[in-house]
Design a protein around this motif. Structure first.
Motif, mmCIF file in Angstrom:
data_model
loop_
_atom_site.group_PDB
_atom_site.id
_atom_site.type_symbol
_atom_site.label_atom_id
_atom_site.label_comp_id
_atom_site.label_asym_id
_atom_site.label_seq_id
_atom_site.Cartn_x
_atom_site.Cartn_y
_atom_site.Cartn_z
ATOM 1 N N UNK A 1 0.846 -1.185 0.000
ATOM 2 C CA UNK A 1 0.000 0.000 0.000
ATOM 3 C C UNK A 1 0.884 1.238 0.000
ATOM 4 N N UNK A 2 0.585 2.163 -0.927
ATOM 5 C CA UNK A 2 1.374 3.379 -1.026
ATOM 6 C C UNK A 2 0.878 4.391 -0.002
ATOM 7 N N UNK A 3 1.810 4.980 0.734
ATOM 8 C CA UNK A 3 1.462 6.018 1.692
ATOM 9 C C UNK A 3 2.464 7.157 1.594
ATOM 10 N N UNK A 4 1.952 8.360 1.819
ATOM 11 C CA UNK A 4 2.806 9.538 1.898
ATOM 12 C C UNK A 4 2.752 10.077 3.315
ATOM 13 N N UNK A 5 3.894 10.527 3.790
ATOM 14 C CA UNK A 5 3.962 11.101 5.130
ATOM 15 C C UNK A 5 4.680 12.434 5.050
ATOM 16 N N UNK A 6 3.984 13.496 5.508
ATOM 17 C CA UNK A 6 4.586 14.825 5.555
ATOM 18 C C UNK A 6 5.187 15.072 6.929
ATOM 19 N N UNK A 7 6.206 15.875 6.974
ATOM 20 C CA UNK A 7 6.811 16.269 8.245
ATOM 21 C C UNK A 7 7.390 17.669 8.108
#
Length: 115
Positions: A1-7
């Motif tokens: 599963x593709x996920x994006x995480x911002x920080x």
């Protein structure tokens, strides 16, 4: 599963700078066009900046000249550097890419510009 995480979001004073990072799991960002959007309550999401597969870039009118979008190839990140921040830059900032013709959004990171 593709996920994006911002920080990298947070509170910054007017005139200050902030750097946001977008990381992906399940795919490599380096080969995909990736964009930063922002949204304030009651408004539509606004394009901040986009970096294309060939590393060409485009910026939203409201941030032109104050933001830089770039890739960190070593860490496979898309980085948004924002300078001369204004209170009106306060928003939730989202990272977006496309995988297999499907748009993928991160969960967002809050940026607040206030003294």
């Amino acid at each position: 599963q593709v996920q994006l995480v911002e920080s990298g979001g947070g509170l910054v004073q007017p005139g200050g700078s902030l750097t946001l990072s977008c990381a992906a799991s399940g795919m490599e960002l380096r080969s995909h066009p990736t964009a930063w959007y922002r949204q304030v309550p009651g408004s539509q999401r606004e394009l901040v900046a986009i970096i294309f597969s060939d590393d060409n870039t485009k910026y939203g009118q409201s941030v032109e000249g104050r933001c830089t979008i770039s890739r960190d190839y070593g860490k496979d990140l898309v980085v948004l550097t924002m300078n001369s921040l204004r209170p009106e830059d306060t928003a939730v900032y989202y990272c977006k890419t496309v995988a297999n013709l499907t748009p993928i959004w991160g969960q967002g990171t809050q940026v607040t510009v206030s003294s």
